[in-house]
Design a protein around this motif. Structure first.
Motif, PDB file in Angstrom:
ATOM      1  N   MET A   1      -0.755  -7.771  -6.244  1.00 62.61           N
ATOM      2  CA  MET A   1      -1.512  -7.508  -7.532  1.00 62.61           C
ATOM      3  C   MET A   1      -2.535  -7.195  -6.333  1.00 62.61           C
ATOM      4  SD  MET A   1      -2.276  -8.335 -10.183  1.00 62.61           S
ATOM      5  CE  MET A   1      -1.419  -9.194 -11.524  1.00 62.61           C
ATOM      6  N   PRO A   2      -2.960  -7.471  -5.056  1.00 65.43           N
ATOM      7  CA  PRO A   2      -3.882  -7.324  -4.892  1.00 65.43           C
ATOM      8  C   PRO A   2      -4.669  -5.877  -4.630  1.00 65.43           C
ATOM      9  CG  PRO A   2      -3.089  -8.247  -2.854  1.00 65.43           C
ATOM     10  CD  PRO A   2      -1.703  -7.860  -4.093  1.00 65.43           C
ATOM     11  N   PRO A   3      -3.786  -4.582  -4.992  1.00 67.45           N
ATOM     12  CA  PRO A   3      -4.895  -3.103  -4.593  1.00 67.45           C
ATOM     13  C   PRO A   3      -5.131  -3.133  -6.370  1.00 67.45           C
ATOM     14  CG  PRO A   3      -2.318  -3.363  -3.677  1.00 67.45           C
ATOM     15  CD  PRO A   3      -2.639  -4.538  -4.314  1.00 67.45           C
ATOM     16  N   ALA A   4      -4.447  -3.158  -7.541  1.00 64.73           N
ATOM     17  CA  ALA A   4      -4.835  -3.704  -9.197  1.00 64.73           C
ATOM     18  C   ALA A   4      -6.423  -3.904  -9.010  1.00 64.73           C
ATOM     19  CB  ALA A   4      -3.603  -3.498  -9.729  1.00 64.73           C
TER      20      ALA A   4
ATOM     21  N   ILE B   1      11.196 -13.744   3.365  1.00 61.45           N
ATOM     22  CA  ILE B   1      11.369 -12.680   2.061  1.00 61.45           C
ATOM     23  C   ILE B   1      11.231 -11.406   1.714  1.00 61.45           C
ATOM     24  CG2 ILE B   1      13.820 -12.591   0.530  1.00 61.45           C
ATOM     25  CD1 ILE B   1      13.463 -16.136   1.175  1.00 61.45           C
ATOM     26  N   LEU B   2      10.584 -11.820   1.322  1.00 62.65           N
ATOM     27  CA  LEU B   2       9.749  -9.891   0.684  1.00 62.65           C
ATOM     28  C   LEU B   2       9.585  -9.094   1.753  1.00 62.65           C
ATOM     29  CD1 LEU B   2       7.154 -11.090  -2.366  1.00 62.65           C
ATOM     30  CD2 LEU B   2       9.305  -9.868  -2.434  1.00 62.65           C
ATOM     31  N   MET B   3       9.084  -8.949   2.802  1.00 66.49           N
ATOM     32  CA  MET B   3       8.729  -8.620   3.998  1.00 66.49           C
ATOM     33  C   MET B   3      10.312  -8.140   4.145  1.00 66.49           C
ATOM     34  SD  MET B   3       6.079  -7.807   4.836  1.00 66.49           S
ATOM     35  CE  MET B   3       6.350  -6.885   6.558  1.00 66.49           C
ATOM     36  N   ASP B   4      11.018  -8.275   3.859  1.00 60.76           N
ATOM     37  CA  ASP B   4      12.750  -8.407   3.985  1.00 60.76           C
ATOM     38  C   ASP B   4      13.251  -7.027   3.904  1.00 60.76           C
ATOM     39  OD1 ASP B   4      15.292  -8.735   6.600  1.00 60.76           O
ATOM     40  OD2 ASP B   4      16.297  -9.967   5.037  1.00 60.76           O
ATOM     41  N   VAL B   5      13.170  -7.403   3.017  1.00 55.86           N
ATOM     42  CA  VAL B   5      14.164  -6.720   1.285  1.00 55.86           C
ATOM     43  C   VAL B   5      13.356  -5.609   1.483  1.00 55.86           C
ATOM     44  CG1 VAL B   5      14.595  -6.986  -0.617  1.00 55.86           C
ATOM     45  CG2 VAL B   5      14.673  -8.743   1.067  1.00 55.86           C
ATOM     46  N   PHE B   6      12.047  -5.555   0.628  1.00 59.90           N
ATOM     47  CA  PHE B   6      10.900  -4.579   0.363  1.00 59.90           C
ATOM     48  C   PHE B   6       9.921  -4.074   1.816  1.00 59.90           C
ATOM     49  CE2 PHE B   6      12.276  -7.603  -3.519  1.00 59.90           C
ATOM     50  CZ  PHE B   6      12.112  -6.361  -3.981  1.00 59.90           C
ATOM     51  N   GLU B   7       9.109  -3.041   1.079  1.00 58.96           N
ATOM     52  CA  GLU B   7       8.203  -2.281   1.641  1.00 58.96           C
ATOM     53  C   GLU B   7       7.322  -1.660   0.595  1.00 58.96           C
ATOM     54  OE1 GLU B   7      10.256   0.463   4.520  1.00 58.96           O
ATOM     55  OE2 GLU B   7       9.837   2.023   2.857  1.00 58.96           O
ATOM     56  N   VAL B   8       5.822  -1.464   1.418  1.00 64.20           N
ATOM     57  CA  VAL B   8       4.996  -1.015   0.245  1.00 64.20           C
ATOM     58  C   VAL B   8       5.336   0.353   0.035  1.00 64.20           C
ATOM     59  CG1 VAL B   8       2.255  -1.279   0.159  1.00 64.20           C
ATOM     60  CG2 VAL B   8       3.576  -3.226   0.601  1.00 64.20           C
ATOM     61  N   ARG B   9       5.057   0.962  -1.426  1.00 66.82           N
ATOM     62  CA  ARG B   9       4.688   1.814  -1.399  1.00 66.82           C
ATOM     63  C   ARG B   9       3.712   2.748  -2.438  1.00 66.82           C
ATOM     64  NH1 ARG B   9      10.275   3.180  -5.137  1.00 66.82           N
ATOM     65  NH2 ARG B   9       9.809   1.731  -6.356  1.00 66.82           N
ATOM     66  N   ASP B  10       3.135   3.614  -2.431  1.00 71.74           N
ATOM     67  CA  ASP B  10       2.742   4.308  -3.490  1.00 71.74           C
ATOM     68  C   ASP B  10       3.009   3.818  -4.954  1.00 71.74           C
ATOM     69  OD1 ASP B  10       0.979   4.462  -1.499  1.00 71.74           O
ATOM     70  OD2 ASP B  10       0.780   7.038  -1.779  1.00 71.74           O
TER      71      ASP B  10
ATOM     72  N   ILE C   1      -1.340   3.909  -7.331  1.00 70.05           N
ATOM     73  CA  ILE C   1      -2.608   3.180  -7.000  1.00 70.05           C
ATOM     74  C   ILE C   1      -1.902   3.275  -5.760  1.00 70.05           C
ATOM     75  CG2 ILE C   1      -3.658   0.610  -6.984  1.00 70.05           C
ATOM     76  CD1 ILE C   1      -3.121   0.498 -10.022  1.00 70.05           C
ATOM     77  N   PRO C   2      -2.410   3.434  -4.469  1.00 71.04           N
ATOM     78  CA  PRO C   2      -1.690   3.225  -3.369  1.00 71.04           C
ATOM     79  C   PRO C   2      -1.398   2.064  -2.790  1.00 71.04           C
ATOM     80  CG  PRO C   2      -3.866   4.471  -3.418  1.00 71.04           C
ATOM     81  CD  PRO C   2      -3.954   3.521  -4.681  1.00 71.04           C
ATOM     82  N   SER C   3       0.219   1.988  -2.393  1.00 68.79           N
ATOM     83  CA  SER C   3       0.534   0.963  -1.248  1.00 68.79           C
ATOM     84  C   SER C   3       0.344  -0.301  -2.332  1.00 68.79           C
ATOM     85  CB  SER C   3      -0.497   0.369   0.099  1.00 68.79           C
ATOM     86  OG  SER C   3      -0.618   1.352   0.546  1.00 68.79           O
ATOM     87  N   SER C   4       0.816  -0.302  -3.780  1.00 70.20           N
ATOM     88  CA  SER C   4       0.821  -1.201  -4.182  1.00 70.20           C
ATOM     89  C   SER C   4       2.210  -1.507  -4.800  1.00 70.20           C
ATOM     90  CB  SER C   4       0.273  -0.392  -6.013  1.00 70.20           C
ATOM     91  OG  SER C   4       0.495   0.129  -6.528  1.00 70.20           O
ATOM     92  N   GLY C   5       4.079  -1.590  -4.742  1.00 72.18           N
ATOM     93  CA  GLY C   5       4.706  -1.394  -5.407  1.00 72.18           C
ATOM     94  C   GLY C   5       5.325  -1.319  -3.953  1.00 72.18           C
ATOM     95  N   LEU C   6       6.506  -1.798  -4.550  1.00 66.80           N
ATOM     96  CA  LEU C   6       7.455  -2.711  -3.809  1.00 66.80           C
ATOM     97  C   LEU C   6       9.033  -1.595  -3.945  1.00 66.80           C
ATOM     98  CD1 LEU C   6       7.410  -6.672  -3.682  1.00 66.80           C
ATOM     99  CD2 LEU C   6       6.183  -4.456  -2.261  1.00 66.80           C
ATOM    100  N   LYS C   7       9.536  -0.884  -2.170  1.00 67.23           N
ATOM    101  CA  LYS C   7      10.002   0.036  -2.451  1.00 67.23           C
ATOM    102  C   LYS C   7      11.583  -1.146  -1.580  1.00 67.23           C
ATOM    103  CE  LYS C   7      11.744   4.347  -0.347  1.00 67.23           C
ATOM    104  NZ  LYS C   7      13.219   3.597   0.083  1.00 67.23           N
ATOM    105  N   ILE C   8      12.862  -0.954  -2.066  1.00 64.52           N
ATOM    106  CA  ILE C   8      14.357  -1.744  -0.992  1.00 64.52           C
ATOM    107  C   ILE C   8      14.220  -0.866   0.121  1.00 64.52           C
ATOM    108  CG2 ILE C   8      15.844  -2.242  -1.081  1.00 64.52           C
ATOM    109  CD1 ILE C   8      16.572  -2.683  -4.155  1.00 64.52           C
ATOM    110  N   ARG C   9      14.008  -1.637   2.034  1.00 67.35           N
ATOM    111  CA  ARG C   9      14.236  -1.339   2.182  1.00 67.35           C
ATOM    112  C   ARG C   9      15.852  -0.483   3.355  1.00 67.35           C
ATOM    113  NH1 ARG C   9       9.810  -2.414   6.103  1.00 67.35           N
ATOM    114  NH2 ARG C   9       8.705  -4.298   5.562  1.00 67.35           N
ATOM    115  N   ASP C  10      15.896   0.723   3.861  1.00 64.06           N
ATOM    116  CA  ASP C  10      16.981   1.347   3.797  1.00 64.06           C
ATOM    117  C   ASP C  10      18.301   0.615   4.367  1.00 64.06           C
ATOM    118  OD1 ASP C  10      15.829   3.542   2.771  1.00 64.06           O
ATOM    119  OD2 ASP C  10      15.347   4.112   5.221  1.00 64.06           O
ATOM    120  N   LYS C  11      17.724  -0.628   5.464  1.00 62.87           N
ATOM    121  CA  LYS C  11      18.529  -1.599   5.479  1.00 62.87           C
ATOM    122  C   LYS C  11      19.118  -2.217   4.121  1.00 62.87           C
ATOM    123  CE  LYS C  11      18.140  -6.783   7.386  1.00 62.87           C
ATOM    124  NZ  LYS C  11      16.696  -7.855   7.873  1.00 62.87           N
TER     125      LYS C  11
END
Lengths: 361, 341
Positions: free
Chosen positions: A171-174, A261-270, A279-289
């Motif tokens: 939410m914060p970037p939006a 848990i969020l940080m473990d699973v997701f990384e931020v993306r545009d 919106i820059p850095s506003s989405g969550l992508k599943i980490r390569d792990k």
């Protein structure tokens, strides 16, 4: 009913309304960020009870509404794959893509299942080991931890036929984009359930840099009216602080475990927000792990070219620039039975709320 | 019980041959026993003195077949009888058609047929004709039932279903709480894992309705609030744009269990299906008298006035909310709960 009626007491509602009326002198714009607030405000008839100098604007906090049409088209492409079950929260099923919807694909034979939680989706995967089960992960910090836990569980239990297609957003970037934008916002009615996870500190830059008063708000009528009263008091005194009204659920630091848990699973993306663009850095992508669970990396599907909405002004509505009834499509060409855009589909969408509850009485 | 746990419906039960005859004689005739059905002709021969008759049909696909307070058989009889009764007709005869999935338990079918017979007997209605089809496994989900019904319609009640005489000031009455059926069925579905201490309101309303019609004047319209709920009944009335309808959230009875599930899952009780609730629009001056009559009947004990017809906002239904606000009550779009009846 216990824990419900206490927050809907007509006497206390009247008391708060009087306080708001006595205190509020300025013409002000308050934005309710969350779609749940938009719905509650209309469902209880709060708009018409407020003094006319307080304007409520609906914000971008309806997950379905800000989900890009391209995402829907990709979901539809997944649903057409052999041996595939699509699991999703209900609202997404009826959202129109470029030429179809999951509802229409279901009628044609695709296996689309509505679930109430990610756990249900995981159970479906366990019960159907010969099928690919894809969960459509949408929503903000409220629903993203549920998806994250589910991904961890699928990984740990080696459930190899479960996948998640993430359109999760933060939410914060939006909010920052809106605060920096063309519309004057005097106060944010901040999203209660997002804040249970994130805490209230995420709003501090809005108060400090953009001079916008912020109150984290619950979802019952008294929560909303008390939050409006708290905002009015700040604005009248020219104060811009972050306050929590929804203290029974929200702490300033939030839910630390869920954040981890969020940080473990997701990384931020545009990310692309419907109506806003990227919106820059506003989405969550599943980490390569966890990439073997990520539907985007696992499946290469042909997605039809996305056709942009014509006439639909959802973007301006989501930014608070326009009201749903200013849209030429509203009511006739776009209604809940035949929606042109996602804001008319979702129960939390402002167009849906206006259509359902909004005629002047 | 005629059948044991292991007995199953076979494709042959729908073939028209020996197994079909056995099913008819052992099961349907046994429970539905009456002079007209026993003739076993292609058509039932009915004698009625009434000049006007009401005729209605309904199909039932509820999932699961058994739920707290009823089953698909009870529902199929109550639903059609209630459709006749709210039009002012006295229900007389029913038909029933069964579409059964191969392999369905005969003992479960027997339970369902038995509860149909019990409800029909309560309503003094004869099941006079029927049909059975069996489809291969997977081609339908266990059992679907269609019932049609005929009732005699006294001339004085012909205007009831047309809602012609509704006017400003008329009161809206309902005979009890909303949503009990929907939430009972929902809780019986394992997928949601909801435990609700609740039973469906599924019941025949003809006796209650006739007590009101025979002992009072002033009933202008009646409708059973089934699929689409109270909201849909009222919205369809207001649609003619001659008047508006106001209802009060504080007066509308909804059990805490139902409210709780609605709060959890985002349902609106106004739209939930009921199977034993009648909405009446009555003249203002008759409202209290009608309420008294209704409260004397077991199915009307919780009857109450929930709103009134208004000359303002023609074409709209609105709710005076619990907190003192107002909001519109719109027509249901989409499906709130599939296979609820």
């Amino acid at each position: 009913m216990k824990y419900i009626d206490e927050y809907r007491s007509p006497e206390l509602v009247n008391c708060l309304l009087s306080l708001i009326k006595q205190t509020s002198t300025k013409e002000i714009n308050l934005m309710e960020v969350c779609g749940g607030h938009t719905m509650a405000i209309h469902k209880f008839g709060i708009v018409d009870m407020l003094p006319k100098n307080i304007h409520l604007l609906s914000g971008p906090g309806c997950p379905v509404c800000v989900t890009d049409k391209k995402y829907i088209d990709q979901c539809i492409a997944y649903s057409r794959m052999q041996n595939t079950i699509i699991t999703t929260y209900g609202d997404l099923i009826r959202v129109p893509g470029s030429s179809s919807s999951l509802e229409k694909e279901g009628a044609k034979g695709a296996d689309i299942r509505m679930v109430y939680s990610t756990t249900d989706a995981l159970e479906i995967a366990k019960a159907n080991p010969q099928k690919k089960v894809i969960f459509l992960g949408i929503g903000f910090e409220t629903t993203a931890p549920g998806s994250a836990v589910c991904i961890q569980q699928a990984f740990q239990e080696n459930i190899s036929n479960f996948y998640l297609f993430s359109a999760h957003k933060i939410m914060p970037p939006a909010l920052k984009l809106l605060a920096d934008g063309e519309i004057r916002i005097d106060g944010f009615i901040c999203p209660g359930h997002v804040s249970t996870i994130t805490g209230s500190k995420i709003y501090e830059t809005l108060a400090d840099e953009n001079s916008i008063s912020c109150v984290v708000c619950g979802f019952e009528p008294l929560d909303i009216l008390q939050s409006i009263y708290m905002l009015v008091k700040q604005i009248e005194k020219n104060e811009t602080r972050v306050e929590i009204q929804y203290t029974r659920a929200v702490q300033p630091e939030g839910n630390i475990l869920a954040q981890k848990i969020l940080m473990d699973v997701f990384e931020v993306r545009d990310d692309w927000w419907r109506g806003f663009g990227i919106i820059p850095s506003s989405g969550l992508k599943i980490r390569d792990k966890y990439k073997q669970i990520d539907a985007e990396t696992e499946f290469d599907v042909d997605v039809e070219e996305t056709i942009l909405d014509i006439g639909c002004i959802c973007g301006e509505i989501l930014k608070g620039l326009k009201s749903p009834n200013e849209c030429l499509l509203f009511g006739e060409a776009c209604n809940p039975s035949n929606p042109a855009g996602a804001c008319m589909v979702s129960n939390e969408g402002s167009c849906h709320a206006f259509y359902k509850y909004g005629k002047n009485i | 019980m005629i059948y044991s746990e292991d007995d199953r419906v076979l494709l042959g039960h729908g073939s028209g041959g020996i197994l079909t005859s056995d099913l008819i004689s052992q099961l349907f005739l046994h429970y539905f026993k009456n002079d007209i059905l026993e003739e076993l002709s292609d058509s039932a021969f009915l004698q009625m003195k009434s000049k006007k008759i009401s005729f209605t049909t309904d199909s039932f696909v509820v999932d699961p077949l058994f739920f707290p307070g009823g089953d698909i058989g009870k529902l199929a009889v109550c639903g059609t009888i209630n459709d006749l009764a709210v039009s002012g007709a006295k229900p007389m005869f029913l038909s029933c058609g069964f579409i059964i999935e191969e392999g369905f338990s005969l003992s479960q079918l027997e339970k369902i047929v038995r509860s149909m017979a019990e409800e029909a007997e309560k309503a003094q209605v004869k099941i006079v004709t029927g049909d059975t089809k069996v489809v291969a496994k997977g081609q339908c989900d266990k059992l679907f039932i269609n019932t049609s019904g005929i009732g005699k319609l006294p001339a004085k009640y012909i205007g009831l279903s047309k809602a012609e005489y509704i006017c400003k000031g008329d009161k809206i009455i309902i005979n009890g709480s909303l949503g009990d059926h929907s939430i009972s069925v929902l809780s019986a579905r394992n997928s949601l894992k909801i435990q609700a201490n609740l039973v469906s309101d599924c019941a025949i309303l003809n006796e209650l309705i006739y007590q009101v019609l025979d002992n009072s004047r002033g009933v202008k319209f009646m409708r059973d609030a089934t699929r689409g709920g109270l909201a849909t009944v009222l919205y369809e009335l207001a649609e003619n744009k001659k008047y508006g309808i106001a209802i009060d959230e504080n007066s509308i009875p909804v059990k805490d269990t139902v409210r709780g599930v609605c709060e959890l899952l985002g349902f609106d009780p106004l739209y939930l299906a009921n199977e034993g609730k009648v909405v009446m629009i009555v003249a203002e001056e008759s409202a209290n008298e009608i309420l008294k009559i209704m409260k004397r009947h077991p199915l009307g004990k919780e009857s109450c006035i929930i709103g009134e017809v208004s000359e303002t906002n023609p074409g709209l239904v609105w709710l005076n909310t619990q907190i003192g606000g107002k909001r519109m009550v719109d027509k249901l779009s989409g499906e709130q709960l599939p296979r609820i009846c």
